[in-house]
Design a protein around this motif. Structure first.
Motif, PDB file in Angstrom:
ATOM      1  N   ASP A  19       0.828  -1.193   0.000  1.00 41.38           N
ATOM      2  CA  ASP A  19       0.000   0.000   0.000  1.00 41.38           C
ATOM      3  C   ASP A  19       0.872   1.257   0.000  1.00 41.38           C
ATOM      4  N   LYS A  20       1.897   1.270   0.843  1.00 42.87           N
ATOM      5  CA  LYS A  20       2.807   2.414   0.913  1.00 42.87           C
ATOM      6  C   LYS A  20       3.540   2.601  -0.410  1.00 42.87           C
ATOM      7  N   LYS A  21       3.971   1.504  -1.024  1.00 44.36           N
ATOM      8  CA  LYS A  21       4.694   1.598  -2.293  1.00 44.36           C
ATOM      9  C   LYS A  21       3.801   2.162  -3.399  1.00 44.36           C
ATOM     10  N   VAL A  22       2.541   1.739  -3.445  1.00 47.83           N
ATOM     11  CA  VAL A  22       1.613   2.266  -4.449  1.00 47.83           C
ATOM     12  C   VAL A  22       1.361   3.751  -4.188  1.00 47.83           C
ATOM     13  N   THR A  23       1.219   4.123  -2.912  1.00 48.95           N
ATOM     14  CA  THR A  23       1.038   5.535  -2.563  1.00 48.95           C
ATOM     15  C   THR A  23       2.257   6.349  -2.973  1.00 48.95           C
ATOM     16  N   ASP A  24       3.457   5.819  -2.722  1.00 47.52           N
ATOM     17  CA  ASP A  24       4.693   6.507  -3.125  1.00 47.52           C
ATOM     18  C   ASP A  24       4.766   6.646  -4.645  1.00 47.52           C
ATOM     19  N   MET A  25       4.367   5.583  -5.362  1.00 48.40           N
ATOM     20  CA  MET A  25       4.372   5.627  -6.827  1.00 48.40           C
ATOM     21  C   MET A  25       3.410   6.710  -7.314  1.00 48.40           C
ATOM     22  N   ARG A  26       2.237   6.765  -6.714  1.00 46.08           N
ATOM     23  CA  ARG A  26       1.240   7.766  -7.107  1.00 46.08           C
ATOM     24  C   ARG A  26       1.778   9.178  -6.912  1.00 46.08           C
ATOM     25  N   ARG A  27       2.438   9.413  -5.775  1.00 45.72           N
ATOM     26  CA  ARG A  27       3.011  10.736  -5.503  1.00 45.72           C
ATOM     27  C   ARG A  27       4.107  11.077  -6.507  1.00 45.72           C
TER      28      ARG A  27
END
Length: 89
Positions: A19-27
């Motif tokens: 979840d954190k990695k997807v959020t980081d990718m989105r940012r």
């Protein structure tokens, strides 16, 4: 190590990390420049005496690299979405 709260065999801590990695990718994708920055760049390059031949070579190399990396990013994103959609079917 697994936990009692697992999804399809994936431990909850893995899901949290994903979840954190997807959020980081989105940012990271959201931080890419807006369309108006390209218009500004076009204004710069049309100014008389804007660059030397050597600087032009560097400029062109950077633009080519950004273009290819952007195309690759779009391709990777498509593959990620297609693969993720197939998991667990």
């Amino acid at each position: 190590m697994t936990t009692a709260t697992a999804t399809h065999g994936v431990a909850a801590e893995h899901i949290k990390r994903f979840d954190k990695k997807v959020t980081d990718m989105r940012r990271a994708v959201a931080a890419l420049p807006a369309d108006d920055s390209f218009e500004t760049l076009l204004k710069f390059i049309h100014q008389p005496g804007w660059t030397t031949i050597a600087e032009g070579i560097f400029f062109e190399g950077l633009v080519d690299s950004i273009t290819h990396q952007s195309q690759q990013l779009a391709n990777l994103h498509s593959q990620l979405m297609a693969g993720a959609a197939q998991v667990g079917r």
